[in-house]
Design a protein around this motif. Structure first.
Motif, PDB file in Angstrom:
ATOM      1  N   UNK A 293       0.732  21.349  -5.299  1.00  0.00           N
ATOM      2  CA  UNK A 293       0.016  20.098  -5.526  1.00  0.00           C
ATOM      3  C   UNK A 293      -1.102  19.973  -4.507  1.00  0.00           C
ATOM      4  N   UNK A 294      -2.308  19.634  -4.962  1.00  0.00           N
ATOM      5  CA  UNK A 294      -3.433  19.493  -4.032  1.00  0.00           C
ATOM      6  C   UNK A 294      -3.374  18.158  -3.283  1.00  0.00           C
ATOM      7  N   UNK A 295      -2.444  17.298  -3.662  1.00  0.00           N
ATOM      8  CA  UNK A 295      -2.196  16.122  -2.830  1.00  0.00           C
ATOM      9  C   UNK A 295      -0.709  15.796  -2.865  1.00  0.00           C
ATOM     10  N   UNK A 296      -0.037  16.176  -1.801  1.00  0.00           N
ATOM     11  CA  UNK A 296       1.415  15.985  -1.760  1.00  0.00           C
ATOM     12  C   UNK A 296       1.766  14.520  -1.588  1.00  0.00           C
ATOM     13  N   UNK A 297       1.116  13.870  -0.604  1.00  0.00           N
ATOM     14  CA  UNK A 297       1.495  12.485  -0.324  1.00  0.00           C
ATOM     15  C   UNK A 297       0.316  11.566  -0.067  1.00  0.00           C
ATOM     16  N   UNK A 298      -0.873  12.107   0.108  1.00  0.00           N
ATOM     17  CA  UNK A 298      -2.020  11.249   0.443  1.00  0.00           C
ATOM     18  C   UNK A 298      -2.657  10.593  -0.768  1.00  0.00           C
ATOM     19  N   UNK A 299      -2.395  11.124  -1.960  1.00  0.00           N
ATOM     20  CA  UNK A 299      -3.050  10.593  -3.155  1.00  0.00           C
ATOM     21  C   UNK A 299      -4.403  11.239  -3.368  1.00  0.00           C
ATOM     22  N   UNK A 300      -5.132  10.737  -4.353  1.00  0.00           N
ATOM     23  CA  UNK A 300      -6.433  11.321  -4.702  1.00  0.00           C
ATOM     24  C   UNK A 300      -7.589  10.427  -4.272  1.00  0.00           C
ATOM     25  N   UNK A 301      -7.403   9.118  -4.398  1.00  0.00           N
ATOM     26  CA  UNK A 301      -8.413   8.172  -3.954  1.00  0.00           C
ATOM     27  C   UNK A 301      -9.793   8.509  -4.479  1.00  0.00           C
ATOM     28  N   UNK A 302     -10.788   8.306  -3.638  1.00  0.00           N
ATOM     29  CA  UNK A 302     -12.166   8.635  -4.006  1.00  0.00           C
ATOM     30  C   UNK A 302     -12.451  10.112  -3.766  1.00  0.00           C
ATOM     31  N   UNK A 303     -11.932  10.619  -2.647  1.00  0.00           N
ATOM     32  CA  UNK A 303     -12.349  11.944  -2.199  1.00  0.00           C
ATOM     33  C   UNK A 303     -11.839  13.081  -3.081  1.00  0.00           C
ATOM     34  N   UNK A 304     -10.627  12.923  -3.605  1.00  0.00           N
ATOM     35  CA  UNK A 304     -10.005  14.073  -4.266  1.00  0.00           C
ATOM     36  C   UNK A 304      -9.845  13.894  -5.765  1.00  0.00           C
TER      37      UNK A 304
ATOM     38  N   UNK B 289       0.823  -1.207   0.000  1.00  0.00           N
ATOM     39  CA  UNK B 289       0.000   0.000   0.000  1.00  0.00           C
ATOM     40  C   UNK B 289       0.854   1.252   0.000  1.00  0.00           C
ATOM     41  N   UNK B 290       1.950   1.215   0.738  1.00  0.00           N
ATOM     42  CA  UNK B 290       2.877   2.362   0.728  1.00  0.00           C
ATOM     43  C   UNK B 290       3.343   2.657  -0.689  1.00  0.00           C
ATOM     44  N   UNK B 291       3.704   1.595  -1.403  1.00  0.00           N
ATOM     45  CA  UNK B 291       4.203   1.781  -2.765  1.00  0.00           C
ATOM     46  C   UNK B 291       3.061   2.199  -3.694  1.00  0.00           C
ATOM     47  N   UNK B 292       1.913   1.556  -3.541  1.00  0.00           N
ATOM     48  CA  UNK B 292       0.772   1.872  -4.418  1.00  0.00           C
ATOM     49  C   UNK B 292       0.331   3.323  -4.251  1.00  0.00           C
ATOM     50  N   UNK B 293       0.585   3.899  -3.079  1.00  0.00           N
ATOM     51  CA  UNK B 293       0.200   5.295  -2.852  1.00  0.00           C
ATOM     52  C   UNK B 293       1.415   6.227  -2.871  1.00  0.00           C
ATOM     53  N   UNK B 294       2.585   5.692  -3.177  1.00  0.00           N
ATOM     54  CA  UNK B 294       3.812   6.495  -3.163  1.00  0.00           C
ATOM     55  C   UNK B 294       3.917   7.296  -1.863  1.00  0.00           C
ATOM     56  N   UNK B 295       3.804   6.579  -0.752  1.00  0.00           N
ATOM     57  CA  UNK B 295       3.797   7.229   0.557  1.00  0.00           C
ATOM     58  C   UNK B 295       5.082   8.031   0.775  1.00  0.00           C
ATOM     59  N   UNK B 296       4.938   9.181   1.400  1.00  0.00           N
ATOM     60  CA  UNK B 296       6.086  10.047   1.644  1.00  0.00           C
ATOM     61  C   UNK B 296       6.608   9.828   3.056  1.00  0.00           C
ATOM     62  N   UNK B 297       6.042  10.572   3.999  1.00  0.00           N
ATOM     63  CA  UNK B 297       6.369  10.346   5.390  1.00  0.00           C
ATOM     64  C   UNK B 297       7.566  11.106   5.898  1.00  0.00           C
ATOM     65  N   UNK B 298       8.172  10.552   6.942  1.00  0.00           N
ATOM     66  CA  UNK B 298       9.088  11.314   7.779  1.00  0.00           C
ATOM     67  C   UNK B 298      10.554  11.223   7.364  1.00  0.00           C
ATOM     68  N   UNK B 299      10.890  10.318   6.460  1.00  0.00           N
ATOM     69  CA  UNK B 299      12.300  10.171   6.101  1.00  0.00           C
ATOM     70  C   UNK B 299      12.598  10.607   4.678  1.00  0.00           C
ATOM     71  N   UNK B 300      11.595  11.167   3.992  1.00  0.00           N
ATOM     72  CA  UNK B 300      11.776  11.514   2.585  1.00  0.00           C
ATOM     73  C   UNK B 300      12.893  12.535   2.399  1.00  0.00           C
TER      74      UNK B 300
END
Lengths: 534, 534
Positions: free
Chosen positions: B483-494, B214-225
């Motif tokens: 960017x309107x979604x830096x790391x959370x992705x767009x999913x359904x909501x965005x 899931x991290x990869x599928x969403x290109x998760x960013x987080x605290x060590x980027x």
């Protein structure tokens, strides 16, 4: 902020002579050197004159290019359109075209009769829209420093040069994000950034000529990948013109952007076959305030690997390069370039670079590392440099191996990724396999990236030797789940070897993507994808 | 090397309660919280029973999901097939399905009546081949920790969970390359690696639950980027099952591989809409031997930015995080989580982390940096931690802001990338714009990445407040080319906000790629791409 760069000719003058003034290369010599990894020869060398008719290669054998595809031939109406669209930006003089029709290894040549030198993205768009409508094939070209025949035309493709697209578009001092046109020369960008206390995240031996657009299009690796990672992470945005002239603006200057699919990744490493990169934004690291280089000798490759592991542990975050060359490389440097060995003779040499923000800390770390490496007999001799001139001199031992090889005879070049423990086994296996048939079998490369440059030389082109090298080298690499092209790409020369590293399902999908983005196949035809696909 | 992990429930128990046992959430409260960034409410909450018939949302308004597409309905024959293919791996019990039908923010919910839990790639392939043939829609799900409704079904899509795909497939101690199945929990991988003196290149607040796939599928960013870069650089290989069941083996374990297009990049960040990631190989950094954390207070955001610039200059290669929160966040931590402020009250707080290989050197660098920051009045107060427990306590101030917000009322969440100088201007602009209409308007995030988390809370869902926030927040961001979604992705909501950050030509090409890879659109429908595209 607009800054114009003049193309540096450092590499051109130091390493290669412009083909048009190369007196040493007679047609006979030429044809014996063309097509280094195949056995195809393009026939006789003859002066080129402008004509809508284009020569075909005289004969094709295994490994040569596929037949010319049925693209349109350039007409006088086409030429009139380009002259109107690009005042002063069309080149048809055969002498001027010559250097762009031939790759710098002089291993492949095309017969293009037109080079276009746009200055703006809009001009690139106009060109491609027209070519798409007319089904004219296009060969995008940056600094023409590639090693796999990816940057020169194969037949009569129009050469689309980024040479005049050399403007810096902006630089953010806080974030370190540089935006520039695709034709900026890497070394010019490095100088621009160094004045601002930053560096480019990549460095290559061909930096004096290569264009950043070409670097991105080929996903160039080079000497700083160990520290700063690949362009897939450091390139933040691209502007790309698609085959039909549409401009794709993905020129973001953001470290994070998860709004939809990351389209720019398609173009990184696609060797100009999916679109023409016209501008780039890249995240640049701060210039390290302290750089040290150690040049060390090891008795065995196992000791070299032990030295690598030790460097990762003891140098940690300041380790910025771990390169190697073998004794055969050192021999070529001594013989052909008169570069002396700065330490005693050893079977293996490593170049360790540290880059950090505190000179005293870095020197202390390096000293402790060297002490441990010597005490534990991993390293038998070595020298350290901190002054800029000496640092450069040590680096030149590694960077000029490619040049030394060009003086050793006809060179068969291989660039493979392997599990790091196995990279030198391939050199040894090749030597055993070839016996006395080659003049030299040498290995050098980027230990930190598991990237071996294996080179085999012989007095002249030797089909029997080639048949002994290939497919042995590819099968051996595939047997380790390695890559048959770590950083050079596939271009024209290696396109049909893709299956050694990629499964058919993946290659098929690449073909689908090519068809989606370039349905007429006009962009850099005969490159990257294998002949059985298109 | 095969190691089985048990899913850690740390985050689940600490931050969220399983929905099925959540007594506080009555149907009325539930419906008022559903769909945090839109104004669609799914109607009444009712117990789910197994049936081939599936509910539709009662009404759709702007921002709600599009109508259910004409996928097939699950039949008893389908269920029989899955039970045979996946013995013990089919879940139809409504109570067990509940937690997977609802996202962890409890903001969106689907009505799936079947969850499949394969253990192998072959099983995933069998499932998708069948679903493709039958036109059954599929919602891939990892740890269900997403924030944009991308990981839960919208209607009756079959949930394809990676929870049982939790095996480490291999780890190379020399290169630091880890290969594992997609369902490995991030924290479990971190523990596995720490035992071997390595770390994962990413770290997230949801590490106790999120899956690496899931991290990869969403290109998760987080605290060590900031330190280790994005997953686009550190993920070396992927195994992916395509919509029609074909397995794409791009699971390379090489740092460099330029053989054709880098297909894995298509799947990184595509939120499960192009393929299901089944295995991952990732380059892991060595565990730093010294970690220091400083928690500092600044009077103005300009001083905070000055502190950031100073940290980049003086901490250089050991700087591994530069995070911030504002006084409003600290207030929420104090009020709702009883976390005390370790320093005196300030308008802004920063958390600076260093990670290095030499404790003495790092402490010296940090000391000099802090001295300079205090002397030049950039920082007014601060505390430093080197012990693990205190480091964790300081980090929790930053990591638990999200949790504190859930106690403050209904939360409108935004995750934007902006030029770093401007990230707090958006918070200020939003406060001015909203006046007294919101309970709290808070800002925190990753300064080093130019990534702001802007959150607005109110006592309950408030359509008028939402109308005041949106599209203001998106227009403001687009005005800065953010960017309107830096790391959370767009999913359904965005999904429909993509045009604020991407041009139409780019979004159109994304649609073409979706059609190429998933012509029936069965993979995670209604997500990532806007409604006007498909």
């Amino acid at each position: 902020m607009d800054v114009a760069f003049r193309t540096s000719l450092r590499l051109k003058t130091a390493v290669r002579s412009p083909v048009s003034s190369c007196r040493l290369w007679s047609p006979r010599v030429w044809s014996s050197r063309v097509w280094s990894t195949g056995v195809w020869s393009p026939g006789v060398w003859s002066p080129r004159v402008w004509s809508p008719r284009v020569r075909s290669p005289c004969r094709r054998l295994h490994g040569g290019p596929p037949p010319r595809r049925p693209f349109s031939r350039l007409s006088s109406e086409d030429l009139a359109f380009f002259r109107e669209t690009l005042p002063g930006g069309t080149v048809t003089d055969p002498d001027l075209l010559e250097a762009s029709n031939v790759d710098w290894l002089k291993s492949v040549r095309g017969h293009s009769e037109l080079m276009l030198r746009p200055q703006t993205t809009a001009q690139v768009s106009d060109i491609l829209r027209y070519c798409h409508g007319r089904s004219l094939a296009v060969s995008p070209q940056g600094g023409n420093t590639g090693l796999v025949g990816g940057g020169v035309p194969v037949y009569d493709e129009i050469i689309l040069s980024t040479a005049l697209m050399d403007q810096v578009l902006g630089f953010d001092q806080v974030s370190g994000i540089l935006t520039c046109q695709a034709g900026c020369v890497l070394e010019s960008l490095s100088r621009y950034l160094e004045d601002r206390d930053f560096i480019m995240p990549l460095d290559l031996g061909s930096k004096g000529s290569c264009h950043v657009g070409g670097n991105v299009a080929t996903n160039a690796g080079g000497l700083r990948l160990l520290r700063y990672g690949s362009l897939r992470g450091t390139v933040l945005g691209l502007e790309v013109v698609l085959a039909d002239g549409r401009v794709l603006d993905c020129l973001a200057t953001l470290r994070k952007d998860n709004t939809g699919y990351d389209l720019k990744q398609l173009f990184i490493g696609s060797e100009g076959t999916l679109g023409v990169i016209t501008a780039v934004s890249v995240l640049c690291p701060r210039k390290p305030s302290a750089v040290n280089v150690a040049f060390l000798g090891c008795e065995t490759f196992d000791q070299l690997l032990g030295t690598f592991r030790l460097s990762k542990r003891m140098l940690g975050e300041i380790l910025s390069a771990f390169e190697f060359l073998d004794a055969a490389c050192m021999g070529l440097l001594n013989t052909h370039l008169k570069l002396p060995n700065p330490i005693s003779d050893c079977p293996f040499y490593v170049l360790v670079e540290t880059s950090g923000s505190d000179a005293a800390h870095d020197e202390e770390k390096l000293h402790r590392f060297l002490e441990e490496a010597m005490t534990s007999s991993l390293v038998t001799d070595g020298t350290v440099a901190t002054e800029d001139a000496k640092v450069k001199a040590l680096w030149s031992l590694r960077e000029r191996v490619t040049e030394a090889l060009t003086h050793d005879g006809f060179t068969y070049k291989y660039d493979v990724s392997l599990p790091v423990e196995r990279i030198y086994q391939l050199v040894t296996a090749m030597r055993t396999h070839l016996g006395g048939r080659a003049r030299s079998v040498v290995g050098y490369g980027h230990v930190g990236d598991g990237n071996l440059h294996l080179n085999v030389t012989s007095p002249a082109r030797d089909p029997a030797l080639l048949a002994a090298i290939e497919p042995f080298v590819y099968e051996w690499t595939a047997g380790c789940r390695g890559s048959v092209s770590a950083e050079h790409g596939l271009g024209l020369k290696k396109r049909n070897f893709i299956y050694y590293s990629k499964p058919r399902a993946a290659v098929g999908l690449m073909g689908d993507i090519k068809t989606l983005l370039d349905p007429k196949g006009i962009l850099n035809p005969y490159k990257t994808l294998p002949d059985d696909l298109l």
